[in-house]
Design an enzyme around this catalytic site. Sequence first.
Site, PDB file in Angstrom:
ATOM      1  N   CYS A  77      48.293  78.943  54.707  1.00 20.81           N
ATOM      2  CA  CYS A  77      49.163  79.877  55.432  1.00 20.81           C
ATOM      3  C   CYS A  77      48.892  81.310  54.970  1.00 20.81           C
ATOM      4  CB  CYS A  77      50.625  79.487  55.197  1.00 20.81           C
ATOM      5  SG  CYS A  77      51.817  80.688  55.802  1.00 20.81           S
ATOM      6  N   CYS A  80      51.972  83.422  54.118  1.00 22.73           N
ATOM      7  CA  CYS A  80      52.531  82.988  52.838  1.00 22.73           C
ATOM      8  C   CYS A  80      51.883  83.745  51.683  1.00 22.73           C
ATOM      9  CB  CYS A  80      52.323  81.489  52.635  1.00 22.73           C
ATOM     10  SG  CYS A  80      53.161  80.436  53.840  1.00 22.73           S
TER      11      CYS A  80
END
Length: 326
Positions: A77, A80
Amino acid sequence: MQPRNVSMSGVVDLAAVKAAGEAKQKAEQARADAAERGGSAAPSGLVIDVDEAGFEAEVLQRSAEVPVVIDFWAEWCEPCKQLGPVLERLAREYVGRFLLARVDVDQNQMLFQQFGVQGIPAVFAVVAGQALPLFQGAAPEAQIRETLDQLVQVSEQRFGITGLPYVPEDGAEGADGADAVRQGPPEPPEDPALTAAHDALDAGDLDAAVRAYKDVLAADPANTEARLGLGQAELLARVQGLDAQQVRKEAADRPADVDAQLRAADLDLAGGHVEDAFGRIVDTVRRTAGDDRERARLRLLDLFDVIGGDDPRVVTARSALARVLF
């Protein structure tokens, strides 16, 4: 391992309010001392990786002493990777006001599902065992700070949770080190007038309690403990002697009867059904006009004072009230 919802329901516990206020003073003093000494909470303990096996101990149990912010992330991700370092830096900057728990969703699918995460990154908090959604996505730092400030404030004022103790970076101990800070400032002196009000409330002398709390507020209008106590005493006086079954039947049979709805809302709140009480009066405000609407609105504000303005349920109800008024 399932997140538990242990909310502060029902009438305010004044002893807890008092303890929360004192704890907040001690926490603020400890952090001020930390700033002067150039130390912080132990950095190694502020960011942890949590899995399903350790969730109970590392998150749920620890949330009784420090707000735990959960960062749901994954290696693949990209957002993230932007959000994670910001949260880690803020965890250290906030000097132990919250603990950051990182959860890899690929390795912990059960937690991912139990929290109802729709996408990552997703950030939740757990305070006193109660799970709260904070935000989703790589939010701007200013928004993150504002959210964390609100979380810290609610944790301190509502639950008396003040975070991790200060530990000097050099590990110093003794009179000028961590031991001295952990002791905190001296206990604040008792306010005799406030103590008398609490005693009257505990003894069930509601009229005397109302008078005593009003006297405290006349001298100190910003006294939160007295305001909460007055709201509780007035609520208990209103529900005293009511036939709960009859009150609820009248409210169900006469939805347009404002007095019937207000009596039922008082019983709801006194019984710990906070959202039901607030929702009932918001609906009453929506259906009424003129003096009836104003009476309902003012009663709702009174009930807000019973619970405390920083409680998330009060914040939600205020927004609902604003929508039906405007």
